[in-house]
Design a protein around this motif. Structure first.
Motif, PDB file in Angstrom:
ATOM      1  N   LYS A  93       0.811  -1.227   0.000  1.00 44.70           N
ATOM      2  CA  LYS A  93       0.000   0.000   0.000  1.00 44.70           C
ATOM      3  C   LYS A  93       0.844   1.277   0.000  1.00 44.70           C
ATOM      4  O   LYS A  93       0.334   2.343   0.271  1.00 44.70           O
ATOM      5  N   GLY A  94       2.138   1.186  -0.282  1.00 50.01           N
ATOM      6  CA  GLY A  94       2.992   2.363  -0.385  1.00 50.01           C
ATOM      7  C   GLY A  94       3.204   3.126   0.905  1.00 50.01           C
ATOM      8  O   GLY A  94       3.581   4.287   0.879  1.00 50.01           O
ATOM      9  N   ARG A  95       2.970   2.511   2.031  1.00 54.56           N
ATOM     10  CA  ARG A  95       3.080   3.199   3.314  1.00 54.56           C
ATOM     11  C   ARG A  95       4.440   3.048   3.981  1.00 54.56           C
ATOM     12  O   ARG A  95       4.720   3.703   4.970  1.00 54.56           O
ATOM     13  N   GLY A  96       5.262   2.145   3.504  1.00 53.86           N
ATOM     14  CA  GLY A  96       6.564   1.933   4.115  1.00 53.86           C
ATOM     15  C   GLY A  96       6.530   1.149   5.412  1.00 53.86           C
ATOM     16  O   GLY A  96       7.480   1.177   6.182  1.00 53.86           O
ATOM     17  N   MET A  97       5.436   0.444   5.670  1.00 56.52           N
ATOM     18  CA  MET A  97       5.320  -0.321   6.913  1.00 56.52           C
ATOM     19  C   MET A  97       5.608  -1.803   6.699  1.00 56.52           C
ATOM     20  O   MET A  97       6.248  -2.434   7.543  1.00 56.52           O
ATOM     21  N   TYR A  98       5.099  -2.357   5.603  1.00 53.69           N
ATOM     22  CA  TYR A  98       5.261  -3.778   5.322  1.00 53.69           C
ATOM     23  C   TYR A  98       5.847  -3.981   3.930  1.00 53.69           C
ATOM     24  O   TYR A  98       5.620  -3.184   3.022  1.00 53.69           O
ATOM     25  N   ILE A  99       6.564  -5.082   3.774  1.00 53.54           N
ATOM     26  CA  ILE A  99       7.131  -5.469   2.486  1.00 53.54           C
ATOM     27  C   ILE A  99       6.547  -6.820   2.108  1.00 53.54           C
ATOM     28  O   ILE A  99       6.459  -7.724   2.942  1.00 53.54           O
ATOM     29  N   GLU A 100       6.140  -6.934   0.849  1.00 50.31           N
ATOM     30  CA  GLU A 100       5.636  -8.198   0.330  1.00 50.31           C
ATOM     31  C   GLU A 100       6.632  -8.707  -0.698  1.00 50.31           C
ATOM     32  O   GLU A 100       6.998  -7.993  -1.621  1.00 50.31           O
ATOM     33  N   VAL A 101       7.081  -9.943  -0.509  1.00 51.63           N
ATOM     34  CA  VAL A 101       8.103 -10.534  -1.362  1.00 51.63           C
ATOM     35  C   VAL A 101       7.548 -11.801  -1.992  1.00 51.63           C
ATOM     36  O   VAL A 101       7.013 -12.660  -1.297  1.00 51.63           O
ATOM     37  N   LEU A 102       7.666 -11.893  -3.322  1.00 51.63           N
ATOM     38  CA  LEU A 102       7.379 -13.143  -4.018  1.00 51.63           C
ATOM     39  C   LEU A 102       8.706 -13.840  -4.230  1.00 51.63           C
ATOM     40  O   LEU A 102       9.677 -13.214  -4.678  1.00 51.63           O
TER      41      LEU A 102
END
Length: 110
Positions: A93-102
């Motif tokens: 969500k572009g918030r800089g809180m979480y990273i999603e990695v495939l």
């Protein structure tokens, strides 16, 4: 993402290749961070069905942003006794809180 769902311990590592005196190369992993993450394997959900056409990923990892560390596709994820090559990194969500990695599981050769 609740803290209870992030119940998998992972290590984010960088591949390091060293050459010994005889010229043989040895590949090792340098661990950069150890964090808790949410892990989701590839299955028949709608999200994975939409990504099936262009993704070779076998697993999805979601974790909190690590200060002073930029996760890139040059890195690896170590989870249990398995190694995953990162294919995609996205800020949730572009918030800089979480990273999603495939990531794609690496099959050991030899």
């Amino acid at each position: 993402m609740s803290f209870g769902k992030m119940n998998t311990r992972i290590q984010i590592a960088r591949k390091v290749i060293t050459t010994d005196d005889e010229g043989f190369k040895t590949e090792t992993n340098e661990v950069l961070a150890s964090v808790r993450a949410y892990r989701e394997g590839r299955h028949g959900s709608g999200k994975w069905a939409n990504m099936a056409a262009f993704s070779t990923a076998t697993d999805l990892f979601r974790f909190r942003t690590i200060p002073h560390l930029e996760v890139t596709t040059e890195m690896r994820i170590l989870c249990g006794n398995k190694t995953f090559e990162i294919t995609s990194v996205e800020d949730v969500k572009g918030r800089g809180m979480y990273i999603e990695v495939l990531a794609k599981e690496v099959e050991p050769s030899g």
